[in-house]
Enzyme design. Structure first.
Site, short mmCIF file in Angstrom:
data_model
loop_
_atom_site.label_atom_id
_atom_site.label_comp_id
_atom_site.label_asym_id
_atom_site.label_seq_id
_atom_site.Cartn_x
_atom_site.Cartn_y
_atom_site.Cartn_z
N HIS A 44 0.83 -1.20 0.00
CA HIS A 44 0.00 0.00 0.00
C HIS A 44 0.87 1.26 0.00
CE1 HIS A 44 -3.86 -2.12 1.55
NE2 HIS A 44 -3.85 -1.99 0.24
N GLU A 129 -5.63 -8.05 3.65
CA GLU A 129 -5.11 -9.14 4.48
C GLU A 129 -6.25 -9.92 5.15
OE1 GLU A 129 -2.54 -9.91 8.52
OE2 GLU A 129 -2.02 -8.14 7.35
N THR A 168 -2.00 -8.84 10.94
CA THR A 168 -0.63 -8.60 11.41
C THR A 168 -0.32 -7.13 11.66
OG1 THR A 168 0.25 -8.40 9.16
CG2 THR A 168 0.23 -10.61 10.16
N CYS A 198 2.79 -8.47 13.64
CA CYS A 198 4.16 -8.77 13.23
C CYS A 198 5.17 -7.89 13.96
CB CYS A 198 4.30 -8.65 11.72
SG CYS A 198 4.59 -6.97 11.11
N SER A 226 -3.02 2.09 4.09
CA SER A 226 -2.10 1.26 4.87
C SER A 226 -2.55 1.16 6.33
CB SER A 226 -0.68 1.84 4.79
OG SER A 226 0.16 1.27 5.77
N SER A 227 -2.93 -0.03 6.74
CA SER A 227 -3.39 -0.24 8.12
C SER A 227 -2.31 0.10 9.12
CB SER A 227 -3.85 -1.68 8.31
OG SER A 227 -4.15 -1.95 9.66
N ASN A 228 -1.08 -0.39 8.89
CA ASN A 228 -0.04 -0.17 9.89
C ASN A 228 0.32 1.31 10.00
OD1 ASN A 228 2.96 0.33 8.78
ND2 ASN A 228 1.89 -0.94 7.30
#
Length: 313
Positions: A44, A129, A168, A198, A226-228
């Site tokens: 992403h 994901e 993750t 992660c 982007s999730s993270n």
């Protein structure tokens, strides 16, 4: 010029799974020539995708947009089992760039399901994901839990026979609250052998926590998809910075954010290239008398091997 301190969070930017996925596309282009098709964004980040497009990668939504005689790469987020099955039925040559840590979650979900347990997936609806993980099992076999309220409302067929896995790239703290709610209701719930969130997600969140409290402003470089990266903004706000923003790159900075600010934190999501961080620092230096202090966070040494077909050619 106004004096400004920039606290640069470490670690930041690319993780091993993202690095591997990008290398898979680059190596496929090198070996097989253009075009190489990629199902969904490989990671992403628009800058990464645009660079690979310029090299000859063609990004598509689904396999039916790919010719059967060209390589196709599956994104780092993972895919439902139906996708490689379709590729095999069309006799396509495909490369799976799924992050190995996402694949670990897939294996865990399958194992728990094979042992007859009801599977809960802690994650965000619609994220690639999550779609990929839910797609490892038959329709209806996985229940998505997004919030503590979801955890409290879930009604299993057998409270003694439940297991959970997680996306993750979640917030470590928020996920801990959801897990605590599940464990309170289902003391015998089966947990992953090893933390599903992660190492890179955890490390980046801890790095942001370490600097955010000292900063009047926090800038996170990353995509809105982007999730993270989104989680890093949330973590910064919870850790005490009054304002935190997610930006694609330096061109998206609103410089009024800096009004009255003497210290700024900078980090980047796991799919953001380091050059975007350098560009942001340069843009700040052009406007302020800047001192950059890099935090002494975890130094990451994780690497993931490329598929053998790409290294033996």
């Amino acid at each position: 010029m106004t004096a400004l301190t920039v606290h640069l969070a470490t670690p930041r930017g690319f993780c091993a799974g993202v690095d591997r996925a990008i290398q898979i596309v680059e190596r496929a282009l090198e070996l097989y020539g253009a075009p190489v098709f990629v199902r969904h964004e490989i990671v992403h980040n628009k800058h990464v995708v645009d660079r690979l497009k310029a090299m000859g990668a063609v990004f598509v939504k689904e396999l039916d947009q790919c010719p059967p005689d060209r390589p196709v790469v599956f994104s780092a987020h993972g895919v439902p089992k139906s996708v490689p099955a379709e590729a095999q039925s069309r006799k396509m040559f495909y490369l799976d760039a799924t992050c190995p840590l996402v694949s670990k979650v897939h294996v865990e979900a399958e194992r728990q399901h094979s042992e007859g347990r009801e599977i809960l997936l802690i994650g965000h609806a619609g994220h690639p994901e999550v779609i990929g993980t839910m797609g490892q099992l038959p329709a209806g076999a996985v229940t998505l839990i997004e919030t503590v309220e979801d955890a409290k409302a879930y009604q299993p067929q057998n409270p003694e026979n439940v297991a959970f896995v997680t996306q993750t790239t979640l917030s470590v703290d928020d996920t801990a609250d959801i897990v605590a709610a599940l464990r309170e209701r289902f003391p015998s719930i089966k947990v992953p052998h090893k933390e599903d969130i992660c190492y890179a997600t955890t490390n980046r969140q801890e790095a942001v926590k370490a600097v955010a409290g000292d900063c009047g402003l926090m800038l996170i470089i990353g995509s809105a998809k982007s999730s993270n990266s989104q989680r890093l903004v949330e973590v910064a706000l919870k850790a005490g910075t009054p304002n935190a923003y997610l930006i694609d790159d330096a061109s998206h900075v609103d410089w009024t954010w800096f009004d009255g600010v003497t210290s700024v934190g900078v980090s980047a999501g796991a799919s953001a290239p380091e050059n975007l961080i350098s560009d942001l620092i340069d843009a700040i230096r052009a406007r302020f008398d800047t001192e950059v202090i890099e935090s002494s966070g975890v130094r990451e040494t994780v690497t993931f091997k490329l598929p053998r077909v790409l290294t033996e050619a």
